[in-house]
Design a protein around this motif. Structure first.
Motif, PDB file in Angstrom:
ATOM      1  N   TYR A   1    -105.021 -34.721  50.966  1.00  0.00           N
ATOM      2  CA  TYR A   1    -104.279 -34.954  50.079  1.00  0.00           C
ATOM      3  C   TYR A   1    -102.859 -34.751  49.546  1.00  0.00           C
ATOM      4  O   TYR A   1    -102.722 -33.492  49.863  1.00  0.00           O
ATOM      5  N   LEU A   2    -101.991 -35.682  49.282  1.00  0.00           N
ATOM      6  CA  LEU A   2    -100.289 -34.826  49.598  1.00  0.00           C
ATOM      7  C   LEU A   2     -99.608 -35.029  48.213  1.00  0.00           C
ATOM      8  O   LEU A   2    -100.341 -36.813  47.221  1.00  0.00           O
ATOM      9  N   ILE A   3     -99.442 -34.536  47.556  1.00  0.00           N
ATOM     10  CA  ILE A   3     -98.522 -34.745  45.813  1.00  0.00           C
ATOM     11  C   ILE A   3     -97.068 -34.444  45.871  1.00  0.00           C
ATOM     12  O   ILE A   3     -96.865 -33.373  46.537  1.00  0.00           O
ATOM     13  N   PHE A   4     -96.202 -35.571  45.260  1.00  0.00           N
ATOM     14  CA  PHE A   4     -94.545 -35.580  45.704  1.00  0.00           C
ATOM     15  C   PHE A   4     -94.352 -35.302  43.453  1.00  0.00           C
ATOM     16  O   PHE A   4     -95.165 -35.695  43.237  1.00  0.00           O
ATOM     17  N   ASP A   5     -93.972 -33.800  43.551  1.00  0.00           N
ATOM     18  CA  ASP A   5     -93.132 -34.429  42.363  1.00  0.00           C
ATOM     19  C   ASP A   5     -91.928 -33.765  42.001  1.00  0.00           C
ATOM     20  O   ASP A   5     -91.210 -33.450  43.428  1.00  0.00           O
ATOM     21  N   TYR A   6     -91.146 -33.165  41.051  1.00  0.00           N
ATOM     22  CA  TYR A   6     -89.977 -32.338  41.227  1.00  0.00           C
ATOM     23  C   TYR A   6     -90.126 -31.572  40.344  1.00  0.00           C
ATOM     24  O   TYR A   6     -91.109 -31.290  40.472  1.00  0.00           O
ATOM     25  N   MET A   7     -89.243 -30.178  40.898  1.00  0.00           N
ATOM     26  CA  MET A   7     -88.383 -28.991  40.537  1.00  0.00           C
ATOM     27  C   MET A   7     -87.960 -28.754  39.448  1.00  0.00           C
ATOM     28  O   MET A   7     -88.271 -28.274  38.345  1.00  0.00           O
ATOM     29  N   ILE A   8     -87.007 -29.537  39.912  1.00  0.00           N
ATOM     30  CA  ILE A   8     -86.350 -29.758  38.310  1.00  0.00           C
ATOM     31  C   ILE A   8     -85.085 -31.239  38.111  1.00  0.00           C
ATOM     32  O   ILE A   8     -85.530 -31.662  39.152  1.00  0.00           O
ATOM     33  N   SER A   9     -84.772 -31.008  36.583  1.00  0.00           N
ATOM     34  CA  SER A   9     -84.426 -32.398  36.931  1.00  0.00           C
ATOM     35  C   SER A   9     -82.559 -32.353  36.419  1.00  0.00           C
ATOM     36  O   SER A   9     -81.830 -32.092  36.073  1.00  0.00           O
ATOM     37  N   LYS A  10     -82.137 -32.755  37.320  1.00  0.00           N
ATOM     38  CA  LYS A  10     -80.449 -33.367  37.732  1.00  0.00           C
ATOM     39  C   LYS A  10     -80.344 -34.769  36.757  1.00  0.00           C
ATOM     40  O   LYS A  10     -80.551 -35.674  36.778  1.00  0.00           O
ATOM     41  N   SER A  11     -78.827 -34.723  36.605  1.00  0.00           N
ATOM     42  CA  SER A  11     -78.534 -36.158  36.400  1.00  0.00           C
ATOM     43  C   SER A  11     -78.708 -37.123  37.068  1.00  0.00           C
ATOM     44  O   SER A  11     -79.007 -38.163  36.101  1.00  0.00           O
ATOM     45  N   ASP A  12     -78.297 -37.339  38.330  1.00  0.00           N
ATOM     46  CA  ASP A  12     -79.359 -38.206  38.991  1.00  0.00           C
ATOM     47  C   ASP A  12     -80.523 -38.001  39.820  1.00  0.00           C
ATOM     48  O   ASP A  12     -80.883 -38.927  39.934  1.00  0.00           O
ATOM     49  N   THR A  13     -81.356 -37.481  38.610  1.00  0.00           N
ATOM     50  CA  THR A  13     -82.710 -37.325  39.754  1.00  0.00           C
ATOM     51  C   THR A  13     -83.425 -38.084  39.988  1.00  0.00           C
ATOM     52  O   THR A  13     -84.348 -38.984  40.819  1.00  0.00           O
ATOM     53  N   PHE A  14     -83.321 -38.779  38.689  1.00  0.00           N
ATOM     54  CA  PHE A  14     -84.133 -40.508  38.218  1.00  0.00           C
ATOM     55  C   PHE A  14     -83.630 -41.257  37.454  1.00  0.00           C
ATOM     56  O   PHE A  14     -83.719 -42.141  36.726  1.00  0.00           O
ATOM     57  N   ASP A  15     -83.063 -41.910  38.877  1.00  0.00           N
ATOM     58  CA  ASP A  15     -81.837 -42.372  39.053  1.00  0.00           C
ATOM     59  C   ASP A  15     -82.678 -44.064  40.004  1.00  0.00           C
ATOM     60  O   ASP A  15     -81.909 -45.257  39.896  1.00  0.00           O
TER      61      ASP A  15
END
Length: 154
Positions: A18-32
């Motif tokens: 399986y593959l997992i998609f994740d984030y390492m850091i959160s910038k102001s536009d990361t979750f836009d």
């Protein structure tokens, strides 16, 4: 849109089947985008491309974003306010055929294995029944794992 290719803050973990998609850091536009909000440990079976684990989407602390300012939160409806423990989010990963593992956002990690050991030692039949019932409904069981061996400091 391939977020993992477009934004350096996203990562794809290849965990074999399986593959997992994740984030390492959160910038102001990361979750836009709505899709980006789901990239918080979502796991897909590599063969079937079926979602095998869907943890909570990215959420933000009070006052962290314009839509989380206290004055914009409607508390008129009945609600319950809980204390957020400083632990690690643990969720189930459906391996198929009734098999499952526990994982953090990054998958089966040392912390996830500590949670599995806890489950095995504390009413394993209760946890197993609950988790199997959730998997039968295509649901991801999510727990907050708190341990003196896994101190989370904010």
């Amino acid at each position: 849109m391939d977020l993992a290719a477009e934004k350096e803050e996203f990562k794809i973990y290849d965990r074999g089947d399986y593959l997992i998609f994740d984030y390492m850091i959160s910038k102001s536009d990361t979750f836009d985008s709505p899709v980006a909000l789901e990239m918080r440990g979502i796991a897909f079976d590599k063969k079937t491309e079926r979602v095998i684990s869907l943890p909570f989407q990215k959420f933000f602390n009070l006052g962290e974003r314009s839509n989380t300012i206290a004055s914009k939160i409607d508390l008129c409806n009945q609600h319950t306010i809980e204390t957020k423990m400083d632990g690690s989010m643990i969720r189930t990963i459906d391996l198929g055929d009734g098999k499952w593992r526990l994982g953090t956002r990054a998958g089966v990690t040392d912390i996830a294995m500590m949670a599995e050991e806890f489950v095995a030692g504390q009413h394993p039949d209760t946890y197993d029944t609950f988790i199997h019932n959730m998997l039968m409904q295509n649901q991801t069981a999510i727990f907050e794992f708190c341990s003196r061996k896994n101190r989370v400091v904010i």
